[in-house]
Design an enzyme around this catalytic site. Structure first.
Site: not given
Ligand SMILES: Nc1nc2c(c(=O)[nH]1)N[C@H]1C(S)=C(S)[C@@H](COP(=O)(O)OP(=O)(O)OC[C@H]3O[C@@H](n4cnc5c(=O)[nH]c(N)nc54)[C@H](O)[C@@H]3O)O[C@H]1N2
Ligand SMILES: Nc1nc2c(c(=O)[nH]1)N[C@H]1C(S)=C(S)[C@@H](COP(=O)(O)OP(=O)(O)OC[C@H]3O[C@@H](n4cnc5c(=O)[nH]c(N)nc54)[C@H](O)[C@@H]3O)O[C@H]1N2
Ligand SMILES: [Mo]
Length: 784
Positions: A118, A120
């Site tokens: 996970y 950004w």
């Protein structure tokens, strides 16, 4: 390829980030200046941050191995996060990664590799770390993936049952429709302007404040239903209803009850466009459980005055009203319910499908999501390829997966057996930022045989790894910005050579793929520039089919930008406009084709934590819970104004927002007086899961009984791995819970947590920004 090389074209290079596009000036191998993208009306102050971090002493210079891993491999896993690192060559490091992967695959199969990674990462369509990781792992037989996200995971799981879609980022009312048509906007969780700086994949223009001013000039009434006054921009002159955290559903039920009670609900809309209202009405009036959900009942839970609730319901029924729910409101236990109930309330008002009315989810949660843009812009894409392993674990259950392999969990109508993970490979995320209950998470993180992390910096993710591979930053590679909510393609030119021995994630996985004999399949014979050209050219072909005219790649790369024309945007129908016009021709993707206020599918699941119609369910931790006797303060952890999650935390802007080197915890004066605490005190927030140090700020802009801290301080445990360790820097995930939102979404619940706060008598020094210890391990470089 005969085209202009950006590196030779001068000393100014355009690049882009999640927080904006900008041009850097390079002299003597260093960045000496930064200029925001010239068309950006309100550039974010964050743009100086990466530039500063590129030359930081915290950069990882070359591959490193945790000393114990060199000596004892998996037998040393319990020491993860505590040992010095040994610098090694790329060849040694990649041989160890290869050795670990081969062993796991031959002994346990590819279901033992967690590649869900996970995070950004950074802007740019080619060098997106989690994507290239997945492309590589797919080629060597696959990996266990993740499901859902921390941002709006509960919403994306409930929405398909209610409105037949899960594209939460599209469920946003554009600013223009609000400014031109809405009379009243009721915001559960507000819309804090600081969040509009960033967008996953890259922000280009920061235009929200102009729209906010326009709505303000039109005198639209804004109601900020939130524990924090600042959650709605002051320019909108909002009314503040300081609600008890996690009780938004109770307030919405009280509003709904008032509508029924006073005959203000729109029967025609409910009949024509919805199913299941009768069951919800029975629940509201007390026929289901004997409890009448009227405004008095709601008020006793949510803390908003009952008369205010009644008046608000009346004005909602008479004014063109938009009901907004922030993503934060659903990042909580039973977070599915406020989303479902907001849709139910909007259905009762009967205004869904009208411009500026109905409901909207996460308006302003990120840059540009409410700004109109041309429809159907394609994105240049690097294909992930196939993943032969079909197991995906919801993001809220990652610690359980590592701690309890083989356990069976309920998830979204099915049962999921948690896989037995031997290798965690993480690239482009910070698990010590996004996961909750970090003391338990450290324990989980020490279970697998091998943890590999690609990271530019010595942040907590790198410090808790066995093998650390240094990645480049966006300034060290060529890429293209193209994000869902932006109307630009921007060239991101390489401005600097790779830092020290850092490599692009793409190249790290290329060399690993070569070692597994699938390098050609990985590159498809393309170099970096050839990939960019191919990705762009494919997207351009789709854009042309849709009536746009971006230039050929060479021209685009030369000019550096293409803006999709804005005049195409106003024709796109607004959310549910077509459904409203003709519900038979524009059926929703639900079983009934209508908005489902009662779901027969969810009824079959028989989940106690997600009933078949929107309901008030007490969270385990909230101000009304029994445990509040011991931990009386509800802790909210919001997105930081001065960084992106944990990214840029060591930059000067982020450091300037701290006090005494710690994050600032805000508290209401009444709670501070009863604890004899003063502004500027160093304090410890604690509960049964852990504790963290913070600097206290006292403000009545927060509801009493609530404390609030920004997320993103680099995790800095006094004794890494000890469950009772004090976190020294102000990372709220030292105390948050990793309970799932419900069996339906198994999503994260970081806004559901109670703590108490005391003075910190002997503050330990912050060491988050000191590089780890290094050791000479040349004697240990043997291969088993
Ligand atoms: N308490 C609490 N916790 C929360 C939340 C909350 O509200 N409260 N919010 C949650 C939410 S919504 C989210 S989205 C998550 C965010 O969690 P993350 O997305 O994991 O947070 P980031 O700090 O953005 O992590 C990105 C990491 O990628 C690294 N990186 C950047 N570029 C590159 C690159 O090119 N290559 C490689 N290899 N690495 C790179 C960065 O250095 C950083 O370590 O946090 C969640 N955590
Ligand atoms: N500058 C900056 N902007 C960001 C990010 C960042 O890291 N930095 N991260 C981005 C990401 S990944 C995401 S997912 C979005 C997240 O967007 P959100 O989740 O909406 O943002 P938050 O700042 O976490 O929360 C907003 C406010 O919700 C309120 N709140 C919390 N719980 C409750 C509740 O139970 N009821 C009510 N009514 N209000 C509540 C809090 O007071 C908080 O200030 O932000 C994005 N924007
Ligand atoms: Mo997020």
């Amino acid at each position: 390829m005969g085209r202009k090389s950006a590196l030779n074209s001068g000393r100014r290079f355009q690049t882009a980030s999640h927080w904006g596009a900008y041009t850097v000036e390079v002299a003597g191998g260093r960045i000496v200046g930064v200029e925001p993208f010239k068309d950006d009306p309100h550039p974010s102050a964050l743009i100086a941050g990466l530039v500063e971090m590129v030359h930081s002493p915290l950069r990882v210079t070359c591959p490193h191995i945790r000393r114990g891993y060199l000596q004892r491999r998996k037998a040393s896993r319990g020491a993860r996060g505590t040992e010095p690192f040994v610098p090694v060559s790329w060849d040694v490091a990649l041989s160890l990664v290869e050795e670990g992967l081969r062993e796991a695959i031959s002994l346990h199969g590819n279901e033992s590799i967690y590649g869900g990674s996970y995070g950004w990462a950074s802007a740019g369509r080619l060098h997106h770390a989690p994507s290239v990781l997945k492309r590589f792992l797919g080629l060597i037989g696959g990996y266990v993936d993740k499901r859902g996200n921390h941002s709006f995971g509960a919403a994306m799981h409930i929405a398909p049952y209610v409105i037949g879609r899960s594209d939460i980022t599209s469920l946003v009312m554009p600013w223009r429709a609000i400014a031109d048509h809405a009379q009243q906007v009721v915001l559960f969780g507000g819309m804090h302007e600081k969040n509009m700086q960033v967008d996953a994949g890259g922000a280009v223009l920061h235009e929200s404040s102009e729209w906010i001013s326009r709505a303000a000039r039109r005198s639209v009434r804004f109601v900020n239903v939130s524990p924090a006054r600042e959650d709605t921009p002051a320019a909108l002159d909002p009314e503040w209803l300081p609600i008890v955290p996690n009780t938004d559903v109770a307030m919405m039920l009280g509003l709904a009850h008032t509508l029924i009670d006073e005959g203000l609900h729109c029967v025609e809309f409910l009949q024509r466009y919805c199913v299941g209202f009768d069951a919800l009405r029975d629940y509201l009036v007390g026929l289901e459980d004997g409890i009448v959900k009227d405004a008095n009942w709601a008020s006793s839970i949510c803390g908003v005055d009952s008369q205010t609730i009644r008046q608000l319901a009346r004005s909602m029924a008479t004014k063109r009203t938009l009901i907004c729910v922030s993503w934060s409101v659903q990042r909580a236990e039973h977070g599915e319910q406020p989303i479902w109930m907001a849709i139910a309330l909007a259905s009762m008002l009967g205004q869904i499908g009208r411009p500026g009315c109905g409901f909207s989810i996460g308006i302003g949660a990120v840059n540009g999501n409410a700004v109109e843009r041309p429809a159907r812009i394609p994105r240049p894409t690097m294909p992930l390829g196939d993943n032969p392993v079909k197991i995906a674990v919801p993001i809220g259950r990652v610690a359980d997966m590592l701690l309890h392999p083989g356990a069976v969990i309920e998830y979204d109508g099915a049962q999921l057996t948690l896989p037995d993970i031997k290798i965690v490979y993480s690239a482009g995320g910070n698990p010590f930022h996004h996961n909750a209950n970090l003391n338990r998470f450290v324990e989980a993180w020490r279970r697998p045989d091998l943890v590999v992390v690609n990271e530019p910096w010595w942040n907590p993710a790198a410090r808790f790894a066995d093998i650390v591979l240094p990645s480049t930053t966006t300034l060290e590679r060529n890429d293209i910005l193209a994000a869902d909510m932006q109307r630009h393609y921007l060239a991101m030119y390489q401005a600097l050579p790779p830092f020290a021995h850092a490599r692009n994630d793409y190249d790290i996985f290329l060399e690993l793929a070569d070692r597994f004999g699938c390098g050609d399949a990985y590159t498809e014979g393309r170099s970096e520039m050839q990939w960019l050209c191919k990705m762009y050219t494919d997207a351009r072909a789709r854009a042309i089919e849709r009536g746009y005219a971006p230039p050929e790649f060479d021209e685009f790369w030369e000019v550096g930008r293409y803006a999709f024309p804005n005049d195409a945007c106003c024709d796109a129908p607004l959310m549910f406009e077509e459904f409203r016009r003709d519900p038979a021709a524009h059926r929703l993707g639900t079983p009934s084709g209508k908005i489902e206020l009662y779901s027969a599918t969810i009824e079959k699941y028989a989940y106690p934590d997600c009933p078949p119609h929107p309901s008030w369910l007490e969270p385990t931790e909230w101000r009304g819970a029994e445990i509040a006797g011991r931990f009386p303060l509800h802790l909210l952890s919001h997105q930081p104004a001065t960084r992106l999650h944990s990214q840029l935390d060591p930059s000067s802007l982020s450091r300037a927002s701290k006090r005494d080197g710690r994050e600032v915890l805000t508290m209401h004066p009444r709670d501070a007086i009863s604890r004899q605490l003063a502004d500027g005190d160093l304090v410890v927030a604690f509960n049964e899961r852990g504790s963290f140090v913070a600097s206290l700020r006292i403000s009545d802009h927060l509801r009493a009984g609530v404390v609030q801290i920004a997320t993103g301080a680099w995790f800095d445990p006094a004794e890494p791995g000890s469950p009772r360790s004090l976190e020294k820097h102000g990372n709220p995930n030292a105390v948050t819970s990793d309970r799932g939102a419900s069996r339906l979404s198994q999503s994260s619940t970081s806004q559901t947590v109670l703590v108490d706060v005391v003075r910190c008598e002997v503050p330990p020094p912050v060491t988050a920004f000191c590089p780890p210890r290094f050791a000479d391990g040349s004697a240990d470089l043997t291969f088993h």
